[in-house]
Design an enzyme around this catalytic site. Structure first.
Site, PDB file in Angstrom:
ATOM      1  N   GLU A  90       0.800  -1.216   0.000  1.00 44.94           N
ATOM      2  CA  GLU A  90       0.000   0.000   0.000  1.00 44.94           C
ATOM      3  C   GLU A  90       0.840   1.277   0.000  1.00 44.94           C
ATOM      4  O   GLU A  90       0.482   2.249  -0.660  1.00 44.94           O
ATOM      5  CB  GLU A  90      -0.933   0.006   1.224  1.00 44.94           C
ATOM      6  CG  GLU A  90      -1.977  -1.087   1.216  1.00 44.94           C
ATOM      7  CD  GLU A  90      -3.002  -0.916   0.092  1.00 44.94           C
ATOM      8  OE1 GLU A  90      -3.111   0.197  -0.450  1.00 44.94           O
ATOM      9  OE2 GLU A  90      -3.663  -1.901  -0.246  1.00 44.94           O
TER      10      GLU A  90
ATOM     11  N   SER B 105     -52.235 -18.411  40.530  1.00 37.95           N
ATOM     12  CA  SER B 105     -51.935 -18.317  41.964  1.00 37.95           C
ATOM     13  C   SER B 105     -50.554 -17.756  42.262  1.00 37.95           C
ATOM     14  O   SER B 105     -50.254 -17.457  43.424  1.00 37.95           O
ATOM     15  CB  SER B 105     -52.075 -19.697  42.612  1.00 37.95           C
ATOM     16  OG  SER B 105     -53.427 -20.105  42.614  1.00 37.95           O
TER      17      SER B 105
END
Length: 708
Positions: free
Chosen positions: A89, A365
């Site tokens: 690069e 319940s």
């Protein structure tokens, strides 16, 4: 208009300058502005970073991202990989100041000769600027900005910082951004585990990720590896021998597999919490590179998923191929509200519906502990006795008459402890009728219920609809001594630089008397005992625990919510659309799932007991009457809020021991032969025996008779 402008201009000191002076002034101003621009801080990078979610043991659990990118420091990047990138690069990266004129000229000549864009001229700094600070529009203005920002970046960042940022932001294909994610995506490896050929391929991918992917074009990938290695030789990073060796290294490709994140229902809830924490910056969750320390325990999560899946009955498959019934399991530390595990269903791929959070069902319940908290808070005690005989209530033109099973109906008077353990519907409705709706609704709200509940007697039996997480929140104060805590999935959040952004609150309001919370807990421990609704799992619970079953009409829904001092777990089971009743009630369907999970989750934890608060006293009472026990009562220990304990001894079992006449059973006279006997108080003899006389009285009478 023009005259006004001219007047204003003439008033300015600059208007009296000559043209040369004005030109110099403009040059000075422009230079000053340029210097200011260059030395102002860099703008916020446009490069999004993934946020990481860690479990409570600092194990990476998941990532949130728009671009799958996990930053890594340059120090963690192998030298070979850095050199490979520099070679292909920008090999003069450490010599130039962001712009390489020689490379620009060389690239221009090469492209003219080949009459196509053969070679790029951008340096690594320029590539970073294009991707991190600018949009992708190809305009002259953007190109000028690129040059300015390139110089600016070189002024503000070191070369190592620039290279590190560059390696973390470039795209490698297959959804991978940055070298760390690229290594994981292509090779399922950490950077330090890559071989040289694999690192060479990563360095070569950004030029054409689609073309050089070893999964799509293996031949092109191998050629690209050789190109990168050859370029490293040209730049002096490798010898020819090393080139030959590395070019023959194999690529170990595990395959591109989409990784499914663990605990998907938990993560959905976590994302919802994040959006509440950052309501005006919700993109930050996916782009800000946050470090999120969650409450998740991956080990417990695995136990939870396995326990739920194993415990669910398989009744049918719905139109999506999903097993019904479905269910939810939530495990929370009641001391701080941290959710250690959360399961919202058995298959997230087929159904993202989170039953732990989104399902609104009747709790049956399992709502009763909230009712009993209101009752105990209103002056009742666990020893208070209520008639379990069914009672009819006239509600308009309708008659409402809750019933229990026959064994409960035959018990007569039940203490509050007994009635909660055996889950008496008759007693629950009687209690609600006695204390009124407002007391119960207020208690539910204080404990954390936000859903609208019905103002009906059936409320005592859980006819209101709540989510499992909502009901879990309501149980937390019962388990922790009265503190209301919002269940949470997040402990702390840090930004990319390690700055603390958020921490879960540690101060919580007390909404319930700790004594009342302890009394409800004590009553719920009886659920596991003989006669309790969950006595069937008694052998699976090897530590002090409290819990409550819940079953709705026709066995449509099954619940079990139970807790130890350090773990509160809610289990819900039911068909998503009530397609079919369950083959059992809460104690047979939900309770075993709860017990199997808790046993594994706490296997290595100490056996903790619930701590008695200062507000509670313990005394011995008569099991039959609930009064203070005498020595003749069948005694049981019971807990009371201080000041509410019985002061009078049991009248039914109050006995006294007396000496009585053997002959008459009366209180002995001076001439009686005696024995000791026990009498119920009030039934003891009060008269003195007169039948027995002084010894020898009969012989004396005979002598007197013969004398005459």
């Amino acid at each position: 208009m023009f005259s006004r402008i001219k007047q204003c201009w003439n008033k300015l000191p600059i208007s009296r300058l000559s043209w040369n002076q004005l030109f110099l002034f403009l040059i000075f101003t422009l230079s000053l502005a340029t210097l200011v621009f260059f030395y102002l801080p860099l703008p916020y990078s446009l490069t999004p970073s993934a946020s990481e979610v860690y479990d409570c043991n600092q194990i990476l659990a998941a990532t949130f991202y728009l671009q799958n990118r996990l930053p890594v420091s340059l120090a963690e990047t192998p030298l070979f990989l850095r050199q490979a990138f520099l070679a292909v690069e920008d090999h003069r990266f450490y010599q130039h100041r962001g712009i390489n004129p020689g490379r620009i000229g060389k690239a221009l000549i090469t492209n003219v000769i080949h009459q196509r864009l053969e070679q790029g001229a951008s340096t690594i700094t320029q590539q970073l600027v294009k991707n991190a600070y600018l949009d992708q529009k190809r305009t002259i203005i953007r190109k000028l900005k690129e040059l300015f920002y390139t110089v600016k970046v070189e002024l503000h960042l070191s070369k190592d910082q620039i290279l590190e940022n560059y390696l973390n932001q470039i795209y490698f294909g297959h959804g991978a951004y940055g070298i760390k994610v690229a290594a994981q995506t292509y090779f399922n490896k950490n950077l330090g585990d890559l071989n040289q050929a694999e690192m060479a391929l990563l360095a070569g991918l950004p030029k054409g990720p689609a073309y050089y992917s070893p999964y799509s074009h293996p031949d092109s990938a191998q050629k690209r590896i050789n190109q990168v290695l050859r370029r490293m030789v040209d730049c002096g990073y490798l010898s020819e021998t090393e080139f030959k060796h590395y070019s023959k290294q194999p690529l170990l490709l595990p395959g591109l597999q989409k990784r499914s994140q663990p605990a998907p229902y938990f993560l959905d809830l976590l994302q919802s919490e994040l959006e509440q924490i950052f309501p005006k910056a919700q993109r930050l969750i996916y782009t800000g590179g946050l470090r999120i320390e969650s409450t998740l325990d991956l080990r417990l999560q695995a136990f939870a998923e396995k326990a739920l899946l194993k415990g669910l009955p398989e009744l049918l498959h719905d139109k999506n191929g999903l097993i019904q019934p479905q269910g939810a399991l939530i495990a929370v530390d009641p001391r701080n509200g941290q959710i250690a595990a959360l399961v919202g269903g058995t298959d997230y791929q087929k159904s993202e519906f989170n039953r732990a959070v989104q399902a609104k069902r009747q709790p049956g319940s399992s709502f009763k502990p909230i009712l009993y908290a209101a009752v105990l808070n209103g002056g009742y005690t666990l020893a208070s006795r209520i008639d379990a005989t069914p009672q009819a209530y006239n509600i308009g033109t309708r008659v409402y008459q809750p019933l229990d099973n026959q064994s409960i109906n035959q018990r007569g008077l039940l203490s509050l402890r007994e009635s909660l353990a055996c889950s008496s519907n008759v007693v629950a409705v009687k209690l609600l009728n006695q204390i009124g709706f407002e007391s119960v609704l207020d208690m539910a709200k204080r404990l954390g219920i936000v859903s609208t509940l019905p103002r009906q007697l059936s409320l005592a039996l859980g006819s209101g609809e709540v989510s499992p997480l909502e009901l879990t929140k309501a149980y937390i104060p019962l388990a922790n001594g009265g503190f209301q805590i919002q269940p949470t999935t997040i402990r702390r959040i840090f930004d990319q630089r390690g700055k603390l952004l958020y921490q879960a609150p540690s101060a919580h309001p007390r909404v319930l008397n700790p004594g009342v919370a302890y009394l409800v807990t004590q009553a719920l421990t009886g659920v596991f005992e003989a006669g309790g609704t969950a006595s069937n799992i008694r052998g699976l619970v090897d530590r002090p625990a409290a819990g409550k079953t819940g079953t709705t009409e026709d066995n449509r829904d099954a619940w079990f919510i139970g807790y130890t001092p350090n773990l509160l777990v809610t289990v819900f089971v039911g068909c998503d659309h009530n397609e079919q009743p369950l083959p059992g009630s809460g104690n047979r369907i939900a309770a075993p799932i709860w017990a199997n999970f808790v046993r594994k989750a706490l296997a290595d934890q100490p056996r903790l007991d619930f701590i008695i608060p200062n507000e509670v006293v313990k005394i011995q009472i008569c099991k039959e009457t609930g009064s203070k026990a005498t020595s003749f009562c069948e005694q049981i220990p019971e807990y009371f809020l201080a000041g509410t304990e019985p002061n009078e001894y049991c009248a039914k079992h109050r006995y006294i021991k007396l000496e009585i006449c053997r002959r008459t059973g009366l209180l002995p006279g001076p001439f009686c032969r005696t024995k000791e006997e026990t009498f119920l108080l009030g039934e003891e003899p009060v008269e003195i025996c007169e039948l027995c006389r002084e010894k020898g009285y009969f012989l004396k009478w005979l002598r007197e008779l013969f004398r005459h």
